[in-house]
Design an enzyme around this catalytic site. Structure first.
Site, PDB file in Angstrom:
ATOM      1  N   GLY A  93       0.837  -1.205   0.000  1.00 47.61           N
ATOM      2  CA  GLY A  93       0.000   0.000   0.000  1.00 47.61           C
ATOM      3  C   GLY A  93       0.867   1.248   0.000  1.00 47.61           C
ATOM      4  O   GLY A  93       2.002   1.238  -0.493  1.00 47.61           O
ATOM      5  N   ASN A  94       0.335   2.304   0.583  1.00 45.89           N
ATOM      6  CA  ASN A  94       1.039   3.592   0.526  1.00 45.89           C
ATOM      7  C   ASN A  94       2.404   3.556   1.214  1.00 45.89           C
ATOM      8  O   ASN A  94       3.407   3.974   0.646  1.00 45.89           O
ATOM      9  CB  ASN A  94       0.180   4.684   1.165  1.00 45.89           C
ATOM     10  CG  ASN A  94      -0.948   5.112   0.240  1.00 45.89           C
ATOM     11  OD1 ASN A  94      -0.840   4.965  -0.981  1.00 45.89           O
ATOM     12  ND2 ASN A  94      -2.024   5.616   0.806  1.00 45.89           N
TER      13      ASN A  94
ATOM     14  N   GLY B 233       4.138   0.830   2.301  1.00 50.10           N
ATOM     15  CA  GLY B 233       4.990  -0.249   1.798  1.00 50.10           C
ATOM     16  C   GLY B 233       5.644   0.112   0.465  1.00 50.10           C
ATOM     17  O   GLY B 233       6.862  -0.023   0.287  1.00 50.10           O
TER      18      GLY B 233
ATOM     19  N   ASP C  18       1.548  -8.501  -1.307  1.00 50.07           N
ATOM     20  CA  ASP C  18       0.278  -7.941  -0.828  1.00 50.07           C
ATOM     21  C   ASP C  18      -0.819  -8.960  -1.133  1.00 50.07           C
ATOM     22  O   ASP C  18      -0.719  -9.704  -2.112  1.00 50.07           O
ATOM     23  CB  ASP C  18      -0.035  -6.622  -1.547  1.00 50.07           C
ATOM     24  CG  ASP C  18      -1.048  -5.777  -0.787  1.00 50.07           C
ATOM     25  OD1 ASP C  18      -0.659  -4.734  -0.234  1.00 50.07           O
ATOM     26  OD2 ASP C  18      -2.241  -6.171  -0.733  1.00 50.07           O
TER      27      ASP C  18
ATOM     28  N   ARG D  67      -6.026   4.227   9.281  1.00 44.07           N
ATOM     29  CA  ARG D  67      -7.132   4.916   9.952  1.00 44.07           C
ATOM     30  C   ARG D  67      -8.021   5.644   8.955  1.00 44.07           C
ATOM     31  O   ARG D  67      -7.571   6.114   7.933  1.00 44.07           O
ATOM     32  CB  ARG D  67      -6.570   5.980  10.904  1.00 44.07           C
ATOM     33  CG  ARG D  67      -6.095   5.402  12.183  1.00 44.07           C
ATOM     34  CD  ARG D  67      -5.864   6.489  13.192  1.00 44.07           C
ATOM     35  NE  ARG D  67      -4.652   7.255  12.948  1.00 44.07           N
ATOM     36  CZ  ARG D  67      -4.353   8.372  13.574  1.00 44.07           C
ATOM     37  NH1 ARG D  67      -5.205   8.870  14.457  1.00 44.07           N
ATOM     38  NH2 ARG D  67      -3.231   8.995  13.339  1.00 44.07           N
TER      39      ARG D  67
ATOM     40  N   ARG E 272      -5.951   5.192  16.481  1.00 48.53           N
ATOM     41  CA  ARG E 272      -5.108   4.055  16.077  1.00 48.53           C
ATOM     42  C   ARG E 272      -5.607   2.771  16.743  1.00 48.53           C
ATOM     43  O   ARG E 272      -5.517   1.689  16.183  1.00 48.53           O
ATOM     44  CB  ARG E 272      -3.654   4.322  16.467  1.00 48.53           C
ATOM     45  CG  ARG E 272      -3.025   5.448  15.647  1.00 48.53           C
ATOM     46  CD  ARG E 272      -1.606   5.726  16.087  1.00 48.53           C
ATOM     47  NE  ARG E 272      -0.978   6.761  15.267  1.00 48.53           N
ATOM     48  CZ  ARG E 272      -0.984   8.059  15.553  1.00 48.53           C
ATOM     49  NH1 ARG E 272      -1.627   8.498  16.619  1.00 48.53           N
ATOM     50  NH2 ARG E 272      -0.376   8.924  14.763  1.00 48.53           N
TER      51      ARG E 272
ATOM     52  N   THR F 242       2.520  -1.532  11.071  1.00 45.19           N
ATOM     53  CA  THR F 242       1.063  -1.562  11.204  1.00 45.19           C
ATOM     54  C   THR F 242       0.603  -1.066  12.580  1.00 45.19           C
ATOM     55  O   THR F 242       1.183  -1.428  13.614  1.00 45.19           O
ATOM     56  CB  THR F 242       0.581  -3.019  10.979  1.00 45.19           C
ATOM     57  OG1 THR F 242       1.102  -3.479   9.738  1.00 45.19           O
ATOM     58  CG2 THR F 242      -0.931  -3.113  10.976  1.00 45.19           C
TER      59      THR F 242
ATOM     60  N   HIS G  81       2.906   5.208  20.231  1.00 43.88           N
ATOM     61  CA  HIS G  81       2.625   6.002  19.036  1.00 43.88           C
ATOM     62  C   HIS G  81       1.156   6.384  19.123  1.00 43.88           C
ATOM     63  O   HIS G  81       0.291   5.667  18.670  1.00 43.88           O
ATOM     64  CB  HIS G  81       2.904   5.138  17.804  1.00 43.88           C
ATOM     65  CG  HIS G  81       2.717   5.858  16.512  1.00 43.88           C
ATOM     66  ND1 HIS G  81       3.262   7.090  16.257  1.00 43.88           N
ATOM     67  CD2 HIS G  81       2.051   5.512  15.379  1.00 43.88           C
ATOM     68  CE1 HIS G  81       2.936   7.462  15.027  1.00 43.88           C
ATOM     69  NE2 HIS G  81       2.193   6.526  14.486  1.00 43.88           N
TER      70      HIS G  81
HETATM   71  O1  TXD Z   1       4.155   5.364  12.431  1.00 44.10           O
HETATM   72  C1  TXD Z   1       3.601   4.358  12.091  1.00 44.10           C
HETATM   73  N1  TXD Z   1       3.924   3.194  12.614  1.00 44.10           N
HETATM   74  C2  TXD Z   1       2.560   4.407  11.030  1.00 44.10           C
HETATM   75  C3  TXD Z   1       1.675   3.281  10.902  1.00 44.10           C
HETATM   76  C4  TXD Z   1       2.532   5.441  10.081  1.00 44.10           C
HETATM   77  C5  TXD Z   1       1.710   5.344   8.998  1.00 44.10           C
HETATM   78  C6  TXD Z   1       0.837   4.212   8.748  1.00 44.10           C
HETATM   79  N2  TXD Z   1       0.714   3.353   9.883  1.00 44.10           N
HETATM   80  C7  TXD Z   1      -0.026   2.108   9.710  1.00 44.10           C
HETATM   81  O2  TXD Z   1       0.608   1.286   8.730  1.00 44.10           O
HETATM   82  C8  TXD Z   1      -1.438   2.276   9.196  1.00 44.10           C
HETATM   83  O3  TXD Z   1      -2.311   2.656  10.246  1.00 44.10           O
HETATM   84  C9  TXD Z   1      -1.715   0.882   8.667  1.00 44.10           C
HETATM   85  O4  TXD Z   1      -2.045   0.023   9.739  1.00 44.10           O
HETATM   86  C10 TXD Z   1      -0.380   0.452   8.077  1.00 44.10           C
HETATM   87  C11 TXD Z   1      -0.269   0.590   6.570  1.00 44.10           C
HETATM   88  O5  TXD Z   1      -0.573   1.904   6.191  1.00 44.10           O
HETATM   89  P1  TXD Z   1      -0.747   2.282   4.638  1.00 44.10           P
HETATM   90  O6  TXD Z   1      -1.016   3.730   4.573  1.00 44.10           O
HETATM   91  O7  TXD Z   1       0.350   1.720   3.835  1.00 44.10           O
HETATM   92  O8  TXD Z   1      -2.107   1.494   4.297  1.00 44.10           O
HETATM   93  P2  TXD Z   1      -2.618   0.964   2.865  1.00 44.10           P
HETATM   94  O9  TXD Z   1      -2.196   1.896   1.799  1.00 44.10           O
HETATM   95  O10 TXD Z   1      -4.059   0.649   3.027  1.00 44.10           O
HETATM   96  O11 TXD Z   1      -1.805  -0.387   2.660  1.00 44.10           O
HETATM   97  C12 TXD Z   1      -2.006  -1.510   3.456  1.00 44.10           C
HETATM   98  C13 TXD Z   1      -1.879  -2.700   2.547  1.00 44.10           C
HETATM   99  C14 TXD Z   1      -2.984  -2.798   1.494  1.00 44.10           C
HETATM  100  O12 TXD Z   1      -2.426  -2.766   0.189  1.00 44.10           O
HETATM  101  C15 TXD Z   1      -3.660  -4.145   1.786  1.00 44.10           C
HETATM  102  O13 TXD Z   1      -4.085  -4.834   0.611  1.00 44.10           O
HETATM  103  C16 TXD Z   1      -2.536  -4.882   2.494  1.00 44.10           C
HETATM  104  O14 TXD Z   1      -1.923  -3.894   3.321  1.00 44.10           O
HETATM  105  N3  TXD Z   1      -2.957  -6.023   3.293  1.00 44.10           N
HETATM  106  C17 TXD Z   1      -2.230  -7.160   3.353  1.00 44.10           C
HETATM  107  N4  TXD Z   1      -1.071  -7.496   2.789  1.00 44.10           N
HETATM  108  C18 TXD Z   1      -0.608  -8.737   3.039  1.00 44.10           C
HETATM  109  N5  TXD Z   1      -1.231  -9.611   3.859  1.00 44.10           N
HETATM  110  C19 TXD Z   1      -2.390  -9.300   4.449  1.00 44.10           C
HETATM  111  N6  TXD Z   1      -3.002 -10.187   5.241  1.00 44.10           N
HETATM  112  C20 TXD Z   1      -2.956  -8.026   4.205  1.00 44.10           C
HETATM  113  N7  TXD Z   1      -4.066  -7.389   4.623  1.00 44.10           N
HETATM  114  C21 TXD Z   1      -4.075  -6.160   4.050  1.00 44.10           C
END
Ligand code: TXD
Length: 311
Positions: free
Chosen positions: A13-14, A16, A35, A84, A90, A121, A177
């Site tokens: 996602g964003n 990653g 993913d 979120r 969170r 995550t 966090h």
């Molecule tokens: O400071 C920090 N730690 C953070 C944490 C800062 C920013 C974002 N933070 C958290 O990271 C956010 O609250 C989310 O829990 C994660 C990922 O954030 P992102 O913005 O990258 O979310 P996206 O764009 O929705 O991407 C998440 C991806 C998406 O493509 C899903 O299809 C995938 O996760 N996904 C999976 N991949 C593999 N395996 C499984 N089971 C799965 N489930 C969802």
């Protein structure tokens, strides 16, 4: 392609995908990207490969279809999960993301048993603890990213406020966090001078409020999704310190075994990062109010851990 270490990123996602781009642009490692949305991971890998070709960089980003593809990774970065939505805390993400982290951690244990795991995550501190329990890895090899980001945000606000260079500032933000993060101003330096000698308490409180609210502000402005450039750059800094065995100090989410008077919890503290992952936790001298908030922060993380009934 260059013979570099391999890093797997789970969740394209964003955060990653942006992390993958930053790591490959810096020629730090080759990337395997996974993913559940397989076509999306493939599409982004192809697109990023074109970006690398445009820059004449011989680094590999490959999409992987299953977890076998993570074998041989030096580091696995986990960003899989839900972000979120406006108005969500969170912690609202707790149950949904715990299921994801459980299954991902089992696969890491199976296919990348020697890797260092960086959890991104949310809710971050709880997910790092969960991954530590499920992988059974030594705690030095399971860490979470948040403190680097929270410190960077504080640095940006201080630089704007005082009209100084970001590079002259060294911020320290501990704790969870979230609402209970702990900006430590006695250890936040502008040209080696503590901020407590430069600003009044009321100004420091304002900086704390801005830092705590930074993520929510971005969530509400974006409408969908949450911050990712800052988070990806923060993961990048951690990956760099580990791969290059820099032994530099970064605020990271680490398992504690009595440091800061806390035990059996993952929480943000300054850590020396190197090839072992967390080489050691640095114990700073905190003021009473700072250590009180840190203890409160740990309590709130433990309360969420109990909700998951891991043990
Ligand atoms: O400071 C920090 N730690 C953070 C944490 C800062 C920013 C974002 N933070 C958290 O990271 C956010 O609250 C989310 O829990 C994660 C990922 O954030 P992102 O913005 O990258 O979310 P996206 O764009 O929705 O991407 C998440 C991806 C998406 O493509 C899903 O299809 C995938 O996760 N996904 C999976 N991949 C593999 N395996 C499984 N089971 C799965 N489930 C969802």
């Amino acid at each position: 392609m260059k013979n570099l270490p391999k890093i797997s990123i789970i969740g394209a996602g964003n955060v990653g995908a942006t992390t993958a781009m930053m790591i490959t642009e810096a020629e730090l490692a080759n990337i395997a990207l996974f993913d559940v949305a397989k076509a999306m991971a493939k599409a982004k890998s192809i697109d990023m490969s074109h970006a690398l070709a445009a820059k004449s960089l011989n680094i590999k980003i490959e999409p992987i279809d299953d977890y076998k593809g993570i074998s041989g990774s030096s580091i696995v970065v986990v960003t899989a999960g839900f972000p979120r939505k406006p108005g969500m805390s969170r912690d609202d993400l707790l149950k949904a993301n715990a299921d994801i982290i459980k299954s991902v951690s089992k696969e890491i244990k199976k296919y990348a048993p020697g890797a260092i795991v960086i959890i991104v995550t949310n809710p971050l501190d709880v997910m790092a603890y969960l991954s530590y329990k499920i992988t059974g890895f030594n705690h030095s090899r399971v860490l979470g990213m948040a403190g680097v980001l929270d410190s960077a945000r504080l640095t940006d606000f201080i630089a704007a406020r005082l009209n100084v260079k970001r590079s002259d500032i060294e911020s320290t933000v501990l704790g969870s966090h979230g609402e209970l993060m702990v900006p430590v101003y006695s250890q936040t330096m502008l040209n080696n001078k503590p901020l407590t000698d430069i600003l009044q308490q009321k100004d420091l409180d304002e900086l704390s409020a801005l830092t705590k609210n930074a993520g929510a502000q971005i969530v509400s402005l974006l409408g969908t999704g949450s911050a990712y450039y800052g988070p990806a750059a923060s993961v990048f800094e951690m990956v760099k310190a580990i791969l290059l065995d820099n032994k530099t100090t970064h605020c990271a989410c680490s398992y504690l075994q009595g440091e800061y008077g806390l035990r059996d919890v993952y929480i943000g503290v300054p850590c020396v990062l190197g090839k072992k992952g967390i080489e050691r936790v640095v114990e700073l001298k905190l003021t009473k109010p700072e250590s009180d908030v840190l203890a409160k922060s740990a309590e709130s993380i433990k309360a969420m851990i109990r909700k998951l009934e891991i043990n």
